[in-house]
Scaffold this active site. Structure first.
Site, short mmCIF file in Angstrom:
data_model
loop_
_atom_site.label_atom_id
_atom_site.label_comp_id
_atom_site.label_asym_id
_atom_site.label_seq_id
_atom_site.Cartn_x
_atom_site.Cartn_y
_atom_site.Cartn_z
N VAL A 188 29.75 34.41 -4.68
CA VAL A 188 30.32 34.07 -3.38
C VAL A 188 30.25 32.56 -3.14
O VAL A 188 29.35 31.89 -3.63
CB VAL A 188 29.58 34.84 -2.24
CG1 VAL A 188 28.13 34.45 -2.16
CG2 VAL A 188 30.27 34.65 -0.91
N CYS A 189 31.24 32.06 -2.40
CA CYS A 189 31.24 30.67 -1.94
C CYS A 189 31.78 30.68 -0.51
O CYS A 189 31.71 31.69 0.18
CB CYS A 189 32.05 29.78 -2.87
SG CYS A 189 33.83 30.12 -2.85
N ARG A 190 32.35 29.60 -0.06
CA ARG A 190 32.86 29.54 1.31
C ARG A 190 34.12 30.37 1.48
O ARG A 190 34.23 31.17 2.40
CB ARG A 190 33.13 28.08 1.70
CG ARG A 190 33.63 27.93 3.12
CD ARG A 190 33.81 26.45 3.48
NE ARG A 190 34.55 26.34 4.71
CZ ARG A 190 35.87 26.26 4.80
NH1 ARG A 190 36.60 26.28 3.70
NH2 ARG A 190 36.46 26.17 5.96
N MET B 164 32.38 33.51 2.21
CA MET B 164 31.60 33.65 3.44
C MET B 164 32.48 33.58 4.69
O MET B 164 32.08 34.08 5.74
CB MET B 164 30.50 32.59 3.50
CG MET B 164 29.41 32.80 2.47
SD MET B 164 28.58 34.41 2.57
CE MET B 164 27.63 34.20 4.08
#
Length: 97
Positions: A61-63, A89
């Site tokens: 996961v990242c932004r 996110m």
């Protein structure tokens, strides 16, 4: 590249512990992360692969999903089992840690 939605990730977390790899920068993680996520910024991932296990599956996961997609490509090229979380996110609505 395999992908999961945030809803799928949240459902999996409720059933069994799954490994989440957060590749955002420290200041982003400080604003909240998925409970139990392992934090390794994308820029350091190649140098910290020894902290991960090839016999485990990681949901990355990242932004918003771009960096995690690059991380999944790197991991897969090195023999790791990784899945990208769509929307990152920004799409996550689960409980913050």
């Amino acid at each position: 590249m395999r992908e999961r939605t945030p809803i799928e990730v949240e459902a999996l977390l409720k059933k069994n512990p799954i490994l989440i790899l957060d590749v955002r920068e420290a200041e982003e993680v400080a604003q909240g992360k998925i409970p139990g996520a392992i934090h390794i910024p994308l820029g350091l991932l190649e140098y910290r692969l020894n902290e991960l296990h090839k016999d485990k599956e990681y949901t990355v996961v990242c932004r918003s999903g771009g960096r995690s997609g690059r991380a999944v490509q790197l991991l897969e090229s090195r023999g790791y089992n990784a899945v990208n979380m769509n929307g990152g996110m920004m799409a996550w609505e689960g409980p913050a840690e």
